[in-house]
Design an enzyme around this catalytic site. Structure first.
Site, mmCIF file in Angstrom:
data_model
loop_
_atom_site.group_PDB
_atom_site.id
_atom_site.type_symbol
_atom_site.label_atom_id
_atom_site.label_comp_id
_atom_site.label_asym_id
_atom_site.label_seq_id
_atom_site.Cartn_x
_atom_site.Cartn_y
_atom_site.Cartn_z
ATOM 1 N N SER A 1 0.791 -1.225 0.000
ATOM 2 C CA SER A 1 0.000 0.000 0.000
ATOM 3 C C SER A 1 0.826 1.279 0.000
ATOM 4 O O SER A 1 0.349 2.320 -0.442
ATOM 5 C CB SER A 1 -0.966 0.002 1.184
ATOM 6 O OG SER A 1 -0.280 -0.275 2.378
ATOM 7 N N HIS B 1 -5.646 -3.636 -2.159
ATOM 8 C CA HIS B 1 -5.396 -2.648 -3.220
ATOM 9 C C HIS B 1 -5.341 -3.295 -4.599
ATOM 10 O O HIS B 1 -5.096 -2.599 -5.588
ATOM 11 C CB HIS B 1 -4.084 -1.897 -2.961
ATOM 12 C CG HIS B 1 -4.175 -0.953 -1.810
ATOM 13 N ND1 HIS B 1 -4.702 0.317 -1.909
ATOM 14 C CD2 HIS B 1 -3.820 -1.100 -0.512
ATOM 15 C CE1 HIS B 1 -4.657 0.917 -0.738
ATOM 16 N NE2 HIS B 1 -4.129 0.070 0.138
ATOM 17 N N LYS C 1 -12.582 -0.020 -0.640
ATOM 18 C CA LYS C 1 -11.762 0.711 -1.611
ATOM 19 C C LYS C 1 -12.475 0.653 -2.967
ATOM 20 O O LYS C 1 -13.427 1.393 -3.183
ATOM 21 C CB LYS C 1 -10.348 0.136 -1.661
ATOM 22 C CG LYS C 1 -9.632 0.212 -0.293
ATOM 23 C CD LYS C 1 -8.164 -0.088 -0.397
ATOM 24 C CE LYS C 1 -7.499 -0.371 0.951
ATOM 25 N NZ LYS C 1 -7.520 0.717 1.920
#
Ligand SMILES: Cc1ncc(COP(=O)(O)O)c(C=O)c1O
Length: 389
Positions: free
Chosen positions: A184, A212, A243
């Site tokens: 990240s 991610h 996310k």
């Protein structure tokens, strides 16, 4: 007076942070998350720091799914999963997640922090060993700390050292290799082909946190395994719904039915903390549907990443090559990174500066995050601001 010691040391810490230019100031949004956001402090700015990678946080269908669920199921679950907090929408979402990432089953939590924290203390026995990449996310580090198994680290993505650790701990009943899919703070990818191979050769379990990567990597947005053509090859995947998949909250562990059943029976965040709200489950389920139905979003994200990276490089910034949507620009000094981020905000672009303790001392950086929702004009505006910087 009680608390005097705490007050004094906290005041000193806060004063030191202010003096060192490392004090974090929260900005307040008054609009939905999108390519442009309105902030109370700086007005409208181009947002290059959210995890809204596919622009689904304000997607009309994702929002409507949450609203429908609010009408249908009410505001909250008012229970943990095993008592009376499991709704049919949880089952649907968990099947959708498993099908999307290529595992038998999945279990949701109120965040990926919780999912990670649930996993290792539950699955790893005291006699096992957990072998963890040194740059893993804080939630994995805390999960390792909570587990009773021995924990060892290997240098970031150093497959030679990982192999040595696997050999060293060959006598263990089980060895758990844990890594982020996309790191990240660096934006680089785990060396998944080598990790899968090493884990197979050494009969170790591979755990990948793809927070991610999910929605971002691979042609169909199924994450890091999709990018490497390794769907179905990772033993345990964890990820967030906070996310790319709507951005609200929630996380999951996706794995074999057996492992998921063990988590249902034994993982503490599931046994002792409320279930994911139905509204969030509904929005996340719709977000997965949108990723399936609109593959052009993933393509747009990949195109935007390439344009932003090329633009930053043309301006002389040193940005690593990676297919992820995280583009760190190394600055070094924390105070300078924070000052640069404030200057960018004044220029109408929101990029956050990260310093110690989020990253090691001396490695402060600006972290640019790209979204499929960015239009060409937003990218042009952002690059103009970087040129002034
Ligand atoms: C790699 C990784 N894992 C886990 C998390 C935590 O996700 P959540 O916000 O769902 O708790 C994050 C969020 O920053 C992350 O980057």
């Amino acid at each position: 007076m009680p608390g005097k010691t705490f007050d004094a040391r906290t005041d000193k810490l806060l004063a030191d942070l202010r003096a060192g230019g490392q004090y974090k100031v929260l900005q307040h949004l008054t609009s939905p998350m999108g390519p442009l956001v309105r902030t109370e402090e700086y007005g409208e700015v181009v947002c290059l720091c959210s995890n809204n990678y596919l622009g689904l946080a304000d997607h009309p269908e994702v929002v409507a799914a949450g609203q429908d669920a609010l009408d249908r199921y009410g505001a909250g679950t008012a229970s943990v999963r095993f008592i009376c907090g499991t709704f049919d929408i949880h089952r649907r979402l968990e099947r959708d997640i498993a099908a999307f990432v290529g595992t038998e089953a999945s279990l949701t939590y109120v965040s990926c922090w919780n999912a990670n924290e649930a996993l290792l203390p539950t699955v790893a026995a005291p006699e096992d060993v957990i072998i963890s990449d040194e740059l893993n996310h804080a939630s994995i580090i805390d999960s390792c700390r909570l587990a009773k198994a021995e924990r060892v680290r290997y240098a970031h993505s150093d497959m030679g050292e990982l192999k040595a650790r696997l050999v060293e701990h060959a006598g263990r009943p089980a060895r758990w290799v844990v890594t982020d899919g996309v790191f990240s703070m660096e934006g680089d990818l785990a060396k998944l082909p080598e990790l899968v191979k090493l884990c197979r050769e050494h009969d170790a379990m591979l755990v990948v946190d793809d927070s991610h990567g999910i929605g971002v990597l691979g042609e169909t947005g199924r994450g890091t395994p999709d990018h490497f053509g390794l769907l179905g090859e990772v033993d345990v995947l964890t990820g967030t719904l906070g996310k790319s998949l709507g951005g609200a909250a929630g996380g999951y562990v996706a794995a074999s039915s057996r492992l998921v059943d063990l988590l249902v029976q034994r993982s503490r965040p599931s046994l002792f903390s409320n279930a994911l709200p139905a509204t969030v489950a509904a929005s996340a389920g719709r977000a997965i549907q949108v990723v399936r139905d609109e593959p052009q979003r993933v393509k747009r994200l990949h195109d935007n990443v390439a344009v932003v990276r090329a633009g930053l490089r043309k301006l002389g910034f040193d940005v690593i090559e990676s297919p992820s949507a995280i583009l760190p620009i190394m600055i070094g000094d924390t105070a300078e990174a924070i000052a640069k981020s404030r200057r960018l905000l004044k220029l109408g672009v929101w990029v956050v500066g990260f310093g110690y303790p989020v990253v090691p001392q001396g490695q402060a950086r600006l972290r640019v995050q790209v979204s499929a929702a960015l239009e060409d004009e937003h990218i042009a505006r952002a690059l103009e601001a970087f040129a002034k910087l």
